[in-house]
Design an enzyme around this catalytic site. Structure first.
Site, PDB file in Angstrom:
ATOM      1  N   GLU A 281      -6.878   3.958  -5.257  1.00  0.00           N
ATOM      2  CA  GLU A 281      -7.987   4.420  -4.428  1.00  0.00           C
ATOM      3  C   GLU A 281      -8.380   5.787  -4.966  1.00  0.00           C
ATOM      4  O   GLU A 281      -7.687   6.776  -4.746  1.00  0.00           O
ATOM      5  CB  GLU A 281      -7.583   4.542  -2.954  1.00  0.00           C
ATOM      6  CG  GLU A 281      -8.790   4.875  -2.085  1.00  0.00           C
ATOM      7  CD  GLU A 281      -8.463   5.477  -0.717  1.00  0.00           C
ATOM      8  OE1 GLU A 281      -9.291   5.366   0.193  1.00  0.00           O
ATOM      9  OE2 GLU A 281      -7.385   6.096  -0.563  1.00  0.00           O
TER      10      GLU A 281
ATOM     11  N   ASP B 286       0.861  -1.182   0.000  1.00  0.00           N
ATOM     12  CA  ASP B 286       0.000   0.000   0.000  1.00  0.00           C
ATOM     13  C   ASP B 286       0.897   1.232   0.000  1.00  0.00           C
ATOM     14  O   ASP B 286       1.679   1.427   0.937  1.00  0.00           O
ATOM     15  CB  ASP B 286      -0.860  -0.054   1.281  1.00  0.00           C
ATOM     16  CG  ASP B 286      -2.114   0.779   1.206  1.00  0.00           C
ATOM     17  OD1 ASP B 286      -2.037   1.880   0.636  1.00  0.00           O
ATOM     18  OD2 ASP B 286      -3.147   0.343   1.732  1.00  0.00           O
TER      19      ASP B 286
ATOM     20  N   HIS C 120     -11.018  -0.930   5.492  1.00  0.00           N
ATOM     21  CA  HIS C 120     -10.640  -0.514   6.839  1.00  0.00           C
ATOM     22  C   HIS C 120     -11.120   0.886   7.184  1.00  0.00           C
ATOM     23  O   HIS C 120     -10.791   1.403   8.246  1.00  0.00           O
ATOM     24  CB  HIS C 120      -9.112  -0.580   6.953  1.00  0.00           C
ATOM     25  CG  HIS C 120      -8.444   0.374   5.996  1.00  0.00           C
ATOM     26  ND1 HIS C 120      -8.549   0.265   4.629  1.00  0.00           N
ATOM     27  CD2 HIS C 120      -7.697   1.484   6.208  1.00  0.00           C
ATOM     28  CE1 HIS C 120      -7.890   1.251   4.044  1.00  0.00           C
ATOM     29  NE2 HIS C 120      -7.365   2.002   4.987  1.00  0.00           N
ATOM     30  N   ASP C 121     -11.844   1.515   6.263  1.00  0.00           N
ATOM     31  CA  ASP C 121     -12.296   2.890   6.494  1.00  0.00           C
ATOM     32  C   ASP C 121     -13.802   3.005   6.698  1.00  0.00           C
ATOM     33  O   ASP C 121     -14.271   4.021   7.209  1.00  0.00           O
ATOM     34  CB  ASP C 121     -11.947   3.767   5.276  1.00  0.00           C
ATOM     35  CG  ASP C 121     -10.459   3.974   5.117  1.00  0.00           C
ATOM     36  OD1 ASP C 121      -9.745   3.983   6.131  1.00  0.00           O
ATOM     37  OD2 ASP C 121     -10.005   4.130   3.969  1.00  0.00           O
TER      38      ASP C 121
ATOM     39  N   ASP D 212      -2.862   4.792  -2.271  1.00  0.00           N
ATOM     40  CA  ASP D 212      -3.695   5.549  -1.340  1.00  0.00           C
ATOM     41  C   ASP D 212      -4.086   6.920  -1.904  1.00  0.00           C
ATOM     42  O   ASP D 212      -3.252   7.585  -2.510  1.00  0.00           O
ATOM     43  CB  ASP D 212      -2.885   5.736  -0.052  1.00  0.00           C
ATOM     44  CG  ASP D 212      -3.699   6.315   1.071  1.00  0.00           C
ATOM     45  OD1 ASP D 212      -4.608   5.632   1.555  1.00  0.00           O
ATOM     46  OD2 ASP D 212      -3.419   7.467   1.474  1.00  0.00           O
TER      47      ASP D 212
HETATM   48  C1  GLC Z   1      -7.044   6.467   2.600  1.00  0.00           C
HETATM   49  C2  GLC Z   1      -6.894   5.308   3.548  1.00  0.00           C
HETATM   50  C3  GLC Z   1      -7.200   5.775   4.941  1.00  0.00           C
HETATM   51  C4  GLC Z   1      -6.219   6.856   5.314  1.00  0.00           C
HETATM   52  C5  GLC Z   1      -6.250   7.992   4.284  1.00  0.00           C
HETATM   53  C6  GLC Z   1      -5.089   8.922   4.457  1.00  0.00           C
HETATM   54  O1  GLC Z   1      -8.351   6.868   2.472  1.00  0.00           O
HETATM   55  O2  GLC Z   1      -7.687   4.228   3.140  1.00  0.00           O
HETATM   56  O3  GLC Z   1      -7.176   4.742   5.876  1.00  0.00           O
HETATM   57  O4  GLC Z   1      -6.514   7.356   6.590  1.00  0.00           O
HETATM   58  O5  GLC Z   1      -6.208   7.520   2.970  1.00  0.00           O
HETATM   59  O6  GLC Z   1      -3.903   8.341   4.029  1.00  0.00           O
END
Ligand code: GLC
Length: 537
Positions: free
Chosen positions: A264, A97, A324-325, A202
């Site tokens: 993402e 990641d 996880h969010d 990310d």
């Molecule tokens: C993404 C991740 C999240 C993180 C954010 C900042 O959305 O999935 O968990 O807090 O980015 O890096």
């Protein structure tokens, strides 16, 4: 030959909560390695590991302070290498990641950058003068990901503002500086050299902002289930960001074995497909619409059709019901495990790449935790919101609730860490009943359903590469599609329904009756049927 990333299935590991091998209450890389057989035996093709790099852990790894080192509590660089090798030894792929948009404010680059306007790293982050008489108003109206707060943070030392798209301690790198780009590309190569098969990127869509710092238009709208006041046309999914996707892909292409990039990114599918650049950009982008699904056949039909339209083969839609969010899917269906089973059936029989978040396979629920004790920095931002407002969102603002330790068995600490140790987050109180050991080998358990579906998928060319066509003339409440010679049906309604499709039963969920030329599906049931031509009665 079809590249692996087009037909794979992805299992997301959140290292901190997966398996603790050394008894400090925190998961680690050796813990993941110990459990690789579990992931393999379920039938997954790829393991995506959330960040485990050096970090002050204010955002639990999404705030990196050294991209080429492993956080002490997770292990060593040797462990990371062993993880890659052990995944490969099992015939699986591994994605790490990468947080390219921002670093931790404790990264030596930022410590240097914020110290003055003239230091060698001065231009490594996005700095701007403020507005107003003494520059004490932020440079423009750009909002952070928290929606209501400015994306700009004031630094007294420089008497300037730095941009932080996510949280104030995660300053955004200035990717328009060639030195930054070089340093980050070096990091990408560092891990590719070690043999990683690809990266989950990310908040990739936010990296390249408008260099002119043009204000974003004010236009209140719902976005991904949340209200958004200022649209992000100058800060998200910009044309330059699509170009960056292609540059990263070019690096991956220098390596053998089809290294893959999974972004993402947020936005409508017709915008997101731009990242794929017809094969020259990212390989996959998450399509997050399923995170806010309505348990309704028509909703799924429309959403799948939109994805199919925008991501025709060889492109692959990337489906996600949990991560996880965001809230666990079980909490979106009022804890109804039969509905969770139907959703698993859909997720794992669609065309594209399914992703599953650790614990989803046993039907883990959100762990209700008091807001005031939250470790998640996002919860801290929203801490002042009254509880009733939070409850009505239908979403968890405290991500701790979906990150509690993995429920391996019914023993003390759920087998996540030794008895007597305090895990970093409390356990889900359901763990004595909802755990892997309890479901392993149990007919009718969700875990065994995931295994059956993944096994079926792994051995079926129709599910891996077959085209998807929606079935017509189904009664409202039934979702149905064809994958080559297979037919998938799911009754998401509240009445038993009969459809004029039939075939050899390969897999069923809930109560169904497959007859000649017709199939009856009771509420919250579904089937995979093998049939060459649909028989009409
Ligand atoms: C993404 C991740 C999240 C993180 C954010 C900042 O959305 O999935 O968990 O807090 O980015 O890096």
């Amino acid at each position: 030959m079809t590249p692996w990333w087009q037909t794979t299935s992805i299992y997301q590991v959140y290292p901190r909560s997966f398996a603790d091998s050394d008894g400090d209450g925190i998961g680690d890389l050796p813990g993941i390695i110990d459990k690789l057989d579990y992931i393999k035996d379920l039938g997954f093709g790829t393991v995506w590991v959330s960040p485990f790099f050096a970090s002050p852990q204010r955002d639990f790894g999404y705030d990196v302070s050294d991209y080429e080192a492993v956080a002490e509590e997770y292990g060593t660089l040797e462990d990371a290498q062993r993880l890659i090798d052990e995944v490969h030894a099992r015939g699986m792929k591994v994605m790490f990641d990468l947080v390219l948009n921002h670093t931790s404010d404790q990264h030596p680059w930022f410590i240097r950058s914020r110290s003055s306007r003239t230091n060698p790293k001065a231009d490594w982050y996005i700095w701007a003068d403020g507005r107003g008489k003494d520059g004490r108003r932020p440079p423009n109206n750009w909002k952070s990901a928290m929606e209501f707060t400015s994306a700009w943070q004031y630094s007294a030392a420089r008497r300037q503002w730095y941009m932080a798209t996510f949280l104030p301690f995660q300053p955004d790198l200035n990717w328009r500086n060639p030195e930054v780009k070089q340093a980050m590309f070096d990091t990408v190569r560092f891990w590719l050299d070690k043999g990683v098969d690809g990266f989950r990127l990310d908040i990739f869509g936010s990296i390249m902002k408008d260099p002119g710092l043009t204000n974003n238009p004010l236009r209140p709208r719902m976005h991904n289930g949340f209200p958004r006041i200022v649209q992000r046309v100058h800060t998200e999914n910009t044309p330059d960001n699509m170009v960056l996707a292609q540059e990263l892909r070019a690096i991956c292409n220098e390596y053998p074995g089809e290294r893959a990039l999974l972004g993402e990114v947020f936005g409508p599918p017709d915008v997101l497909k731009g990242y794929l650049a017809e094969g020259a950009g990212l390989n996959l982008v998450f399509l997050f619409n399923f995170l806010t699904f309505r348990y309704d056949a028509d909703w799924f039909r429309q959403t799948i059709e939109a994805f199919e339209q925008n991501f025709p083969a060889p492109m692959q839609p990337t489906y996600v019901l949990e991560n996880h969010d965001r809230s666990r899917l079980l909490d979106r269906v009022d804890g109804d495990r039969r509905k969770a089973a139907v959703l698993a059936l859909i997720l794992l029989t669609l065309r594209g790449v399914p992703t599953v978040y650790q614990g989803q396979e046993i039907g883990t629920s959100n762990t209700r935790l008091p807001f005031k004790d939250a470790l998640d920095p996002v919860a801290t931002v929203y801490r002042r919101l009254p509880q009733f407002v939070v409850d009505r969102l239908g979403e968890t603002l405290n991500r701790d609730e979906v990150r509690t330790p993995m429920q391996w068995d019914a023993s003390a600490n759920a087998g996540f860490c030794p008895a007597g140790v305090t895990p970093w987050l409390p356990l889900n109180p359901e763990y004595p009943n909802v755990n892997i050991a309890a479901q392993q080998g149990q007919d009718g358990s969700l875990l065994e359903l995931y295994r059956r579906l993944l096994t079926l998928r792994a051995g079926s060319a129709s599910l891996q590469t077959g085209p998807l066509a929606m079935l017509e003339a189904l009664p409202p409440g039934v979702l149905g599609y064809r994958r080559a010679d297979l037919i998938i049906l799911a009754n998401m309604g509240t009445q038993p329904l009969t459809v004029r499709y039939s075939g050899q039963l390969l897999l069923d969920v809930g109560e169904v009756a497959v007859g000649t030329g017709r199939t009856t599906l009771f509420p919250d049931s579904g089937v995979v049927l093998q049939t060459v031509v649909p028989r009409l009665s």
